[in-house]
Write a protein that holds these residues in place. Structure first.
Motif, PDB file in Angstrom:
ATOM      1  N   ALA A 118       0.832  -1.199   0.000  1.00 24.46           N
ATOM      2  CA  ALA A 118       0.000   0.000   0.000  1.00 24.46           C
ATOM      3  C   ALA A 118       0.866   1.247   0.000  1.00 24.46           C
ATOM      4  O   ALA A 118       0.862   2.025  -0.958  1.00 24.46           O
ATOM      5  CB  ALA A 118      -0.935  -0.019   1.210  1.00 24.46           C
ATOM      6  N   PHE A 119       1.630   1.451   1.079  1.00 29.51           N
ATOM      7  CA  PHE A 119       2.524   2.595   1.177  1.00 29.51           C
ATOM      8  C   PHE A 119       3.927   2.105   1.513  1.00 29.51           C
ATOM      9  O   PHE A 119       4.099   1.208   2.333  1.00 29.51           O
ATOM     10  CB  PHE A 119       2.045   3.575   2.251  1.00 29.51           C
ATOM     11  CG  PHE A 119       0.785   4.303   1.893  1.00 29.51           C
ATOM     12  CD1 PHE A 119       0.828   5.443   1.113  1.00 29.51           C
ATOM     13  CD2 PHE A 119      -0.440   3.834   2.330  1.00 29.51           C
ATOM     14  CE1 PHE A 119      -0.342   6.119   0.776  1.00 29.51           C
ATOM     15  CE2 PHE A 119      -1.614   4.500   2.000  1.00 29.51           C
ATOM     16  CZ  PHE A 119      -1.568   5.646   1.218  1.00 29.51           C
ATOM     17  N   VAL A 120       4.914   2.745   0.878  1.00 28.15           N
ATOM     18  CA  VAL A 120       6.304   2.330   1.050  1.00 28.15           C
ATOM     19  C   VAL A 120       7.156   3.569   1.304  1.00 28.15           C
ATOM     20  O   VAL A 120       7.079   4.548   0.561  1.00 28.15           O
ATOM     21  CB  VAL A 120       6.833   1.596  -0.203  1.00 28.15           C
ATOM     22  CG1 VAL A 120       8.221   1.027   0.057  1.00 28.15           C
ATOM     23  CG2 VAL A 120       5.866   0.507  -0.647  1.00 28.15           C
ATOM     24  N   GLY A 121       7.980   3.502   2.340  1.00 35.27           N
ATOM     25  CA  GLY A 121       8.919   4.582   2.608  1.00 35.27           C
ATOM     26  C   GLY A 121      10.216   4.364   1.853  1.00 35.27           C
ATOM     27  O   GLY A 121      10.621   3.231   1.598  1.00 35.27           O
ATOM     28  N   ILE A 122      10.872   5.451   1.481  1.00 36.13           N
ATOM     29  CA  ILE A 122      12.141   5.364   0.751  1.00 36.13           C
ATOM     30  C   ILE A 122      13.285   5.337   1.755  1.00 36.13           C
ATOM     31  O   ILE A 122      13.389   6.197   2.619  1.00 36.13           O
ATOM     32  CB  ILE A 122      12.325   6.557  -0.199  1.00 36.13           C
ATOM     33  CG1 ILE A 122      11.201   6.600  -1.233  1.00 36.13           C
ATOM     34  CG2 ILE A 122      13.677   6.493  -0.887  1.00 36.13           C
ATOM     35  CD1 ILE A 122      11.251   7.820  -2.135  1.00 36.13           C
ATOM     36  N   CYS A 123      14.144   4.357   1.613  1.00 36.81           N
ATOM     37  CA  CYS A 123      15.323   4.281   2.464  1.00 36.81           C
ATOM     38  C   CYS A 123      16.276   3.242   1.906  1.00 36.81           C
ATOM     39  O   CYS A 123      15.855   2.208   1.405  1.00 36.81           O
ATOM     40  CB  CYS A 123      14.951   3.897   3.895  1.00 36.81           C
ATOM     41  SG  CYS A 123      16.359   3.789   5.003  1.00 36.81           S
ATOM     42  N   GLY A 124      17.584   3.505   2.003  1.00 33.36           N
ATOM     43  CA  GLY A 124      18.605   2.496   1.704  1.00 33.36           C
ATOM     44  C   GLY A 124      18.783   2.236   0.229  1.00 33.36           C
ATOM     45  O   GLY A 124      18.218   2.866  -0.648  1.00 33.36           O
ATOM     46  N   SER A 125      19.622   1.260  -0.060  1.00 34.80           N
ATOM     47  CA  SER A 125      19.906   0.852  -1.428  1.00 34.80           C
ATOM     48  C   SER A 125      20.201  -0.623  -1.449  1.00 34.80           C
ATOM     49  O   SER A 125      20.312  -1.263  -0.422  1.00 34.80           O
ATOM     50  CB  SER A 125      21.102   1.640  -1.987  1.00 34.80           C
ATOM     51  OG  SER A 125      22.235   1.406  -1.190  1.00 34.80           O
ATOM     52  N   PRO A 174      -4.304   2.990  10.077  1.00 36.37           N
ATOM     53  CA  PRO A 174      -4.037   3.568   8.755  1.00 36.37           C
ATOM     54  C   PRO A 174      -2.826   2.928   8.086  1.00 36.37           C
ATOM     55  O   PRO A 174      -1.769   2.778   8.711  1.00 36.37           O
ATOM     56  CB  PRO A 174      -3.774   5.047   9.064  1.00 36.37           C
ATOM     57  CG  PRO A 174      -4.404   5.280  10.403  1.00 36.37           C
ATOM     58  CD  PRO A 174      -4.240   3.996  11.147  1.00 36.37           C
ATOM     59  N   LEU A 175      -2.962   2.576   6.822  1.00 33.04           N
ATOM     60  CA  LEU A 175      -1.866   1.915   6.117  1.00 33.04           C
ATOM     61  C   LEU A 175      -0.680   2.849   5.901  1.00 33.04           C
ATOM     62  O   LEU A 175       0.464   2.387   5.820  1.00 33.04           O
ATOM     63  CB  LEU A 175      -2.361   1.346   4.787  1.00 33.04           C
ATOM     64  CG  LEU A 175      -3.175   0.049   4.907  1.00 33.04           C
ATOM     65  CD1 LEU A 175      -3.856  -0.292   3.578  1.00 33.04           C
ATOM     66  CD2 LEU A 175      -2.309  -1.106   5.381  1.00 33.04           C
ATOM     67  N   ASP A 176      -0.926   4.155   5.790  1.00 35.22           N
ATOM     68  CA  ASP A 176       0.230   5.044   5.648  1.00 35.22           C
ATOM     69  C   ASP A 176       1.046   5.078   6.940  1.00 35.22           C
ATOM     70  O   ASP A 176       2.276   5.140   6.912  1.00 35.22           O
ATOM     71  CB  ASP A 176      -0.173   6.453   5.192  1.00 35.22           C
ATOM     72  CG  ASP A 176      -1.194   7.129   6.089  1.00 35.22           C
ATOM     73  OD1 ASP A 176      -1.714   6.486   7.027  1.00 35.22           O
ATOM     74  OD2 ASP A 176      -1.487   8.318   5.853  1.00 35.22           O
ATOM     75  N   MET A 177       0.375   4.996   8.090  1.00 37.28           N
ATOM     76  CA  MET A 177       1.090   4.896   9.358  1.00 37.28           C
ATOM     77  C   MET A 177       1.867   3.573   9.433  1.00 37.28           C
ATOM     78  O   MET A 177       2.937   3.496  10.045  1.00 37.28           O
ATOM     79  CB  MET A 177       0.128   4.974  10.541  1.00 37.28           C
ATOM     80  CG  MET A 177      -0.514   6.334  10.774  1.00 37.28           C
ATOM     81  SD  MET A 177       0.648   7.631  11.250  1.00 37.28           S
ATOM     82  CE  MET A 177       0.912   8.388   9.655  1.00 37.28           C
ATOM     83  N   GLY A 178       1.320   2.554   8.789  1.00 35.18           N
ATOM     84  CA  GLY A 178       2.000   1.268   8.775  1.00 35.18           C
ATOM     85  C   GLY A 178       3.375   1.342   8.143  1.00 35.18           C
ATOM     86  O   GLY A 178       4.306   0.630   8.548  1.00 35.18           O
ATOM     87  N   ALA A 179       3.533   2.214   7.157  1.00 40.29           N
ATOM     88  CA  ALA A 179       4.835   2.356   6.494  1.00 40.29           C
ATOM     89  C   ALA A 179       5.876   3.010   7.398  1.00 40.29           C
ATOM     90  O   ALA A 179       7.071   2.979   7.087  1.00 40.29           O
ATOM     91  CB  ALA A 179       4.677   3.161   5.197  1.00 40.29           C
ATOM     92  N   LEU A 180       5.450   3.594   8.514  1.00 40.46           N
ATOM     93  CA  LEU A 180       6.379   4.215   9.454  1.00 40.46           C
ATOM     94  C   LEU A 180       6.800   3.258  10.572  1.00 40.46           C
ATOM     95  O   LEU A 180       7.687   3.584  11.366  1.00 40.46           O
ATOM     96  CB  LEU A 180       5.741   5.461  10.079  1.00 40.46           C
ATOM     97  CG  LEU A 180       5.311   6.567   9.121  1.00 40.46           C
ATOM     98  CD1 LEU A 180       4.668   7.710   9.899  1.00 40.46           C
ATOM     99  CD2 LEU A 180       6.488   7.081   8.307  1.00 40.46           C
ATOM    100  N   VAL A 181       6.170   2.091  10.631  1.00 42.41           N
ATOM    101  CA  VAL A 181       6.455   1.164  11.727  1.00 42.41           C
ATOM    102  C   VAL A 181       7.903   0.689  11.696  1.00 42.41           C
ATOM    103  O   VAL A 181       8.566   0.607  12.741  1.00 42.41           O
ATOM    104  CB  VAL A 181       5.478  -0.027  11.692  1.00 42.41           C
ATOM    105  CG1 VAL A 181       5.928  -1.117  12.670  1.00 42.41           C
ATOM    106  CG2 VAL A 181       4.063   0.433  12.032  1.00 42.41           C
TER     107      VAL A 181
END
Length: 319
Positions: A32-39, A110-117
């Motif tokens: 659903a939502f994905v945070g950007i981090c790393g490579s 909220p699924l957007d909050m889920g991406a911060l877990v």
């Protein structure tokens, strides 16, 4: 299906790849939502290890989950670090992961909050590694996403005074927004001197090195009191220089923290659910997958001070 893949330095593409098949003891998830981090390390690699999604299919032997459940995925340093060195990443239309990595979200979460877990769990783990039960003062050096997450967790744990050292004016403002009592600009004043002034010349009880630079490392080390603890959370491209004489003479503790431990995801989810943690202001942008290079990675490089977490909305423009 679409997948954002890392092919090499400066080479990130939205590719078309085969849709994964769900096997035994596995769960197929629609991110659903994905945070950007790393490579990535293995090339090409599908990116995305900070993500939430919805269960699409469960394999034989999977219990405790059903199709339609909202979930987050817990990566670790083994099993092919999801979204970092494996071909399973959240920046795709579908992803299949082992059941042991899947953590269910409460109904209505909220699924957007889920991406911060995931990033909050890294901070939760780092704070767990330090002696917070007796700590009244803390220094956080570097107010990037993880540093800001550490600030929030320290406040949730009841640390009386949280001090942040950060060169960016905007990130200093974010630090105050998330609960820091004092912020220091290392370019304008001496961090250690200010910390000493704020702590009756004792130094803080605990410090968290989140900058990944030598000057930040030195400030965190010098800023803790006798027998204080510094936790290294940042990743380093070069080995830092450690003043062993300072560590020995003042009996300081230096520890490391990476990823998270069992129970951290669940603790963070409960903290968000109850309002102990309120990280929604960490989300500073939402973009579609096709915008990930220009409005995602490039924005974090060129306008990094303006952003904490940019989330990719996988549903936007999906098949």
């Amino acid at each position: 299906m679409r997948a954002v893949r890392f092919h090499g330095r400066g080479d990130i593409r939205v590719d078309q790849i085969e849709e994964p098949v769900c096997g035994d003891e596995q769960v197929k998830i629609r991110p659903a939502f994905v945070g950007i981090c790393g490579s990535g390390q293995k090339l090409p690699v599908t990116l995305g290890h900070e993500f939430s999604g919805t269960v699409e299919e469960i394999g034989a032997g999977v219990t405790g989950l059903k199709v339609g459940d909202s979930v987050v995925v817990k990566p670790n340093l083994s099993d092919g670090f999801i979204g970092f060195s494996s071909n399973a990443g959240g920046l795709s239309d579908h992803v299949v992961v082992p059941k042991k990595h899947v953590v269910a979200l409460p109904e209505g979460f909220p699924l957007d909050m889920g991406a911060l877990v995931e990033p909050l769990s890294v901070a939760w783990h780092a704070v767990n590694r330090a002696p917070t039960e007796t700590a009244k003062t803390a220094l956080v050096v570097g107010a990037g996403p993880i540093g800001l997450a550490v600030v929030q967790v320290l406040k949730a744990r009841g640390v009386d005074c949280v001090i942040v050292a950060e060169v960016s004016a905007q990130r200093r403002e974010y630090s105050k927004m998330f609960g820091a009592q004092e912020v220091i600009d290392p370019l304008a004043e001496n961090v250690v001197g200010r910390v000493r002034a704020l702590t009756q010349d004792a130094g803080v009880d605990i410090a968290f090195e989140c900058s990944g630079v030598q000057a930040g490392f030195d400030a965190a080390m010098k800023g803790i009191r006798v027998r204080g603890t510094m936790t290294i959370v940042s990743l380093w491209e070069e080995k830092p220089v450690i003043d062993a004489f300072d560590v020995v003479s003042y009996e300081k503790h230096v520890i490391g923290a990476a990823i998270c431990a069992d129970g951290d995801f669940e603790a963070v989810i409960e903290g968000i659910r109850t309002g102990q943690l309120s990280p929604h202001r960490m989300i500073t942008g939402k973009i579609a997958m096709e915008e990930v290079v220009e409005k995602g990675f490039k924005a974090l490089i060129h306008d990094r001070d303006e952003h904490v977490k940019i989330l990719i909305d996988i549903s936007a423009g999906s098949d």
